[in-house]
Design a protein around this motif. Structure first.
Motif, PDB file in Angstrom:
ATOM      1  N   GLU A  46      -0.937  10.209  -3.689  1.00  0.00           N
ATOM      2  CA  GLU A  46      -2.267   9.607  -3.569  1.00  0.00           C
ATOM      3  C   GLU A  46      -2.338   8.292  -4.333  1.00  0.00           C
ATOM      4  O   GLU A  46      -2.889   7.308  -3.835  1.00  0.00           O
ATOM      5  N   LEU A  50      -3.157   4.697  -2.625  1.00  0.00           N
ATOM      6  CA  LEU A  50      -4.256   3.831  -3.060  1.00  0.00           C
ATOM      7  C   LEU A  50      -3.729   2.469  -3.499  1.00  0.00           C
ATOM      8  O   LEU A  50      -4.350   1.434  -3.220  1.00  0.00           O
ATOM      9  N   ALA A  53      -2.897   0.529  -0.399  1.00  0.00           N
ATOM     10  CA  ALA A  53      -4.133   0.063   0.240  1.00  0.00           C
ATOM     11  C   ALA A  53      -4.651  -1.189  -0.462  1.00  0.00           C
ATOM     12  O   ALA A  53      -5.074  -2.145   0.196  1.00  0.00           O
ATOM     13  N   VAL A  88      -6.658   6.445   2.649  1.00  0.00           N
ATOM     14  CA  VAL A  88      -7.693   6.407   1.621  1.00  0.00           C
ATOM     15  C   VAL A  88      -8.815   7.392   1.959  1.00  0.00           C
ATOM     16  O   VAL A  88      -9.339   8.074   1.071  1.00  0.00           O
TER      17      VAL A  88
END
Length: 118
Positions: A46, A50, A53, A88
């Motif tokens: 994760e 992120l 992104a 996301v």
């Protein structure tokens, strides 16, 4: 997994939506308290998603601010931003479910509807 309502409530255990899907494209979950190997791996993935992104957003800003792009560059940008947004959103859903579950446990969880946030 018999989590029909998607809340992550599996009796006494809590199910966490993982940041990857099965080969068939179905969501994957892990049961536990969040301290196991799979949960730690999910945390790392994760964080990487992120971070990627954020990098894609910075790249999109650079491309769009330059005002000189080809249709191919815009297409690639749209594909990359769509992929990042999907990742996301999955992270947000997973974390939101865990926040709601934690709030239910102590009675102090968020109570505002999603519409209250814009």
């Amino acid at each position: 997994m018999d989590d029909m309502d998607g809340t992550g409530d599996m009796g006494d255990s809590k199910a966490r939506l993982l940041p990857w899907s099965s080969p068939e494209g179905k969501p994957c979950f892990v049961l536990g308290d969040g301290s196991g190997y799979v949960s730690r791996l999910a945390d790392e993935i994760e964080a990487a998603q992120l971070g990627l992104a954020a990098e894609r957003i910075a790249e999109a800003r650079r491309v769009l601010e330059g005002r000189r792009w080809t249709p191919g560059e815009l297409h690639l940008l749209a594909v990359e931003l769509t992929e990042a947004l999907i990742e996301v959103l999955r992270v947000a859903e997973s974390r939101g479910a865990r926040l709601a579950a934690a709030g239910d446990a102590d009675g102090d969880g968020p109570r505002l509807p999603a519409e209250a946030f814009g």
